[in-house]
Design a protein around this motif. Structure first.
Motif, PDB file in Angstrom:
ATOM      1  N   TRP A  18     -53.553 120.589  63.099  1.00  0.00           N
ATOM      2  CA  TRP A  18     -53.776 119.140  63.152  1.00  0.00           C
ATOM      3  C   TRP A  18     -55.039 118.834  63.951  1.00  0.00           C
ATOM      4  CZ3 TRP A  18     -52.116 114.984  60.651  1.00  0.00           C
ATOM      5  CH2 TRP A  18     -50.974 115.104  59.862  1.00  0.00           C
ATOM      6  N   LEU A  36     -58.318 116.977  62.517  1.00  0.00           N
ATOM      7  CA  LEU A  36     -58.865 115.797  63.199  1.00  0.00           C
ATOM      8  C   LEU A  36     -60.336 115.991  63.551  1.00  0.00           C
ATOM      9  CD1 LEU A  36     -55.832 114.927  65.489  1.00  0.00           C
ATOM     10  CD2 LEU A  36     -56.816 113.432  63.734  1.00  0.00           C
ATOM     11  N   GLY A  51     -61.431 112.380  62.996  1.00  0.00           N
ATOM     12  CA  GLY A  51     -60.687 112.109  64.227  1.00  0.00           C
ATOM     13  C   GLY A  51     -59.527 111.141  64.043  1.00  0.00           C
ATOM     14  N   ALA A  52     -58.963 110.753  65.167  1.00  0.00           N
ATOM     15  CA  ALA A  52     -57.789 109.879  65.170  1.00  0.00           C
ATOM     16  C   ALA A  52     -58.086 108.515  64.559  1.00  0.00           C
ATOM     17  CB  ALA A  52     -57.255 109.732  66.596  1.00  0.00           C
ATOM     18  N   LEU A  57     -57.859 108.834  60.874  1.00  0.00           N
ATOM     19  CA  LEU A  57     -56.460 109.057  60.487  1.00  0.00           C
ATOM     20  C   LEU A  57     -55.670 107.752  60.507  1.00  0.00           C
ATOM     21  CD1 LEU A  57     -54.321 111.172  59.704  1.00  0.00           C
ATOM     22  CD2 LEU A  57     -53.843 111.461  62.138  1.00  0.00           C
ATOM     23  N   ARG A  58     -55.931 106.914  61.509  1.00  0.00           N
ATOM     24  CA  ARG A  58     -55.228 105.619  61.593  1.00  0.00           C
ATOM     25  C   ARG A  58     -55.563 104.706  60.418  1.00  0.00           C
ATOM     26  NH1 ARG A  58     -57.116 105.790  66.877  1.00  0.00           N
ATOM     27  NH2 ARG A  58     -55.573 106.713  68.249  1.00  0.00           N
TER      28      ARG A  58
END
Length: 196
Positions: free
Chosen positions: A21, A25, A30-31, A34-35
């Motif tokens: 993971w 990412l 990155g996060a 993903l969001r």
């Protein structure tokens, strides 16, 4: 109490998944990226059913899957595999352990042409077909990363499976990981349930 307090994975598998993971990412936005991704669901809001059958239906679903990845479906040659061997040869003859074709494959020619194949037997099963296409589309995405996935090349298939979830298609993978179907085999006079 019905809740588990420990992971269903062994420690090594859990560590690998967390590392993978992190790897996904690092290389795919990155996060924050993903969001922004949607959880892709097996509903008409996400996939319009095909009015066609056979290769036309497969192409219809492939185009929709590619669109969720932001990839032009025309970048791939979509090819049906040859039909699998029918293990029932006659009323008293059944071929045991007949070879089975994979649900799909991905390959790249020396010239860079990308080909995805699919097993024609899964076309009437859109959930499995979509899961297969999502998996195969993840291959070139992961191959574009200069760093090998955690565990090296021998873990590429597992990393591809995890990438399917990362890119929003995890429900399709989980819903098609195993299926039970009722069967009746007139050649052998048996009936029951099969696990795939």
């Amino acid at each position: 109490m019905f809740w588990r307090t420990s992971s269903p994975l062994d420690a090594d598998d859990e560590e690998w998944q967390l590392d993978c993971w992190g790897w996904l990412l690092r290389h795919f936005g990155g996060a924050a990226a993903l969001r922004k991704r949607s959880l892709i669901l097996p509903t008409r809001a996400f996939f319009t059913p095909s009015e066609e059958q056979g290769h036309a239906a497969a192409s219809h679903y492939f185009g929709q899957v590619a669109a969720y990845f932001g990839i032009d479906a025309a970048r791939f040659n979509l090819v049906p595999q040859q039909d699998s061997i029918d293990p029932v040869l006659g009323p008293l003859q059944v071929l045991q352990d007949a070879p089975r074709e994979p649900a799909g494959t991905f390959s790249v020619s020396r010239g860079g042409a990308m080909t995805i194949t699919y097993n024609p037997a899964i076309v009437p099963k859109p959930m499995k077909l979509i899961a297969t296409f999502a998996h195969e589309i993840c291959h070139p995405l992961l191959f574009s990363v200069p760093e090998e996935p955690p565990g090296g090349t021998e873990m590429e298939e597992f990393a591809t499976d995890l990438a399917v979830t990362f890119f929003g298609f995890g429900i399709f993978n989980s819903n098609t990981a195993a299926s039970f179907t009722q069967y009746r085999d007139t050649a052998t006079g048996t009936q029951g349930w099969s696990f795939e």
